[in-house]
Design an enzyme around this catalytic site. Sequence first.
Site, PDB file in Angstrom:
ATOM      1  N   SER A   1      -7.601   4.903  14.750  1.00 39.61           N
ATOM      2  CA  SER A   1      -7.336   4.288  16.050  1.00 39.61           C
ATOM      3  C   SER A   1      -7.740   5.264  17.141  1.00 39.61           C
ATOM      4  O   SER A   1      -7.841   6.481  16.898  1.00 39.61           O
ATOM      5  CB  SER A   1      -5.838   3.971  16.175  1.00 39.61           C
ATOM      6  OG  SER A   1      -5.491   3.596  17.501  1.00 39.61           O
TER       7      SER A   1
ATOM      8  N   ASN B   1      -7.129  -0.363   5.411  1.00 43.47           N
ATOM      9  CA  ASN B   1      -6.967  -1.011   6.707  1.00 43.47           C
ATOM     10  C   ASN B   1      -5.534  -1.423   7.031  1.00 43.47           C
ATOM     11  O   ASN B   1      -5.223  -1.717   8.180  1.00 43.47           O
ATOM     12  CB  ASN B   1      -7.881  -2.248   6.742  1.00 43.47           C
ATOM     13  CG  ASN B   1      -7.687  -3.093   7.973  1.00 43.47           C
ATOM     14  OD1 ASN B   1      -7.968  -2.661   9.086  1.00 43.47           O
ATOM     15  ND2 ASN B   1      -7.184  -4.302   7.784  1.00 43.47           N
TER      16      ASN B   1
ATOM     17  N   LYS C   1      -2.345   8.038  12.509  1.00 44.21           N
ATOM     18  CA  LYS C   1      -3.770   7.806  12.735  1.00 44.21           C
ATOM     19  C   LYS C   1      -4.531   9.122  12.923  1.00 44.21           C
ATOM     20  O   LYS C   1      -5.696   9.230  12.520  1.00 44.21           O
ATOM     21  CB  LYS C   1      -3.959   6.895  13.942  1.00 44.21           C
ATOM     22  CG  LYS C   1      -3.412   5.479  13.749  1.00 44.21           C
ATOM     23  CD  LYS C   1      -4.050   4.773  12.564  1.00 44.21           C
ATOM     24  CE  LYS C   1      -3.665   3.298  12.501  1.00 44.21           C
ATOM     25  NZ  LYS C   1      -4.299   2.603  11.353  1.00 44.21           N
TER      26      LYS C   1
ATOM     27  N   TYR D   1       2.829   6.095  15.043  1.00 41.59           N
ATOM     28  CA  TYR D   1       1.488   5.523  14.945  1.00 41.59           C
ATOM     29  C   TYR D   1       0.428   6.569  15.252  1.00 41.59           C
ATOM     30  O   TYR D   1      -0.544   6.740  14.501  1.00 41.59           O
ATOM     31  CB  TYR D   1       1.376   4.334  15.912  1.00 41.59           C
ATOM     32  CG  TYR D   1       0.136   3.491  15.734  1.00 41.59           C
ATOM     33  CD1 TYR D   1       0.112   2.449  14.802  1.00 41.59           C
ATOM     34  CD2 TYR D   1      -1.005   3.713  16.501  1.00 41.59           C
ATOM     35  CE1 TYR D   1      -1.012   1.656  14.646  1.00 41.59           C
ATOM     36  CE2 TYR D   1      -2.135   2.929  16.343  1.00 41.59           C
ATOM     37  CZ  TYR D   1      -2.131   1.897  15.426  1.00 41.59           C
ATOM     38  OH  TYR D   1      -3.261   1.118  15.268  1.00 41.59           O
TER      39      TYR D   1
ATOM     40  N   VAL E   1       0.811  -1.221   0.000  1.00 45.94           N
ATOM     41  CA  VAL E   1       0.000   0.000   0.000  1.00 45.94           C
ATOM     42  C   VAL E   1       0.844   1.270   0.000  1.00 45.94           C
ATOM     43  O   VAL E   1       0.330   2.360  -0.242  1.00 45.94           O
ATOM     44  CB  VAL E   1      -0.988   0.033   1.192  1.00 45.94           C
ATOM     45  CG1 VAL E   1      -2.019  -1.061   1.057  1.00 45.94           C
ATOM     46  CG2 VAL E   1      -0.248  -0.045   2.533  1.00 45.94           C
TER      47      VAL E   1
END
Length: 260
Positions: free
Chosen positions: A142, A90, A159, A155, A64
């Site tokens: 998230s 996802n 997100k 992360y 991706v």
Amino acid sequence: MGRLDDRVALVTGASGGIGMATMRRLAAEGAAVVGTDVVDESGEKLVAELSEGGARAVYQHCDVGSLDDVTAAVERAVSEFGRIDVLFNNAATSTGGYIPDLDPEGWDTSLRVMLTAAMYGMKAAIPHMAAQGGGSIVSTSSIYGVVASPGNAPYCTAKAGLINLTRTAAVEWGRKNIRVNAICPGVVETPMYDSVLGIGLKTHEEISAMHALGRTIRPEEIANLVLFLASDESSAITGQAIVVDGGLISDCNLTGVPPA
């Protein structure tokens, strides 16, 4: 009659956890499904299982982080099944550390896989959706897109960015009947959660006790929301970041009063 009869869905990160559960859920409701991942063996096994059960399902290797790969996956959905109605961004990865210690390459990879990749998916899918009269795009953000965690800057940043990318796409394309939403899962029982437990700072029982429901989340529970957002039942919902966390971030118990 299934809730997604005659529709076509593409799922990234389809080889495990939330992606695998979602592939099964969407196929069970009549959708043709295109699963993509870089873990080919698991993805191909899942698609074979779904096909044997009567579903229309294909697998495509897809990094991706590559616009060419993502575009090829969308084109595979269109060439194989004639259209693309649902895009589920996802795929995820995990790296971390305190900010002064972060590896720039790990930072770049995190943002590319969890943020830039969603833009690639939208870039490739939206023209098809607009031409055919609409569609639904769902992305896995998230709770770390709305709250923070030490040692998790890549992360959390990816997100959080994904939530505002979702809102931007929703306001750009709503009048073309393209709805765009994000899901913000809490602690879901996936291989990524296993890596968190592997750090060894908290046990599964301790983490479960932090939730208002007293338990963590199953992948199938996230898949149920993806199905809802992909279906006509959510026809007025767009530009939203929906938290599914068992009440984890609702609890800031400063008094120590126990739950009932």
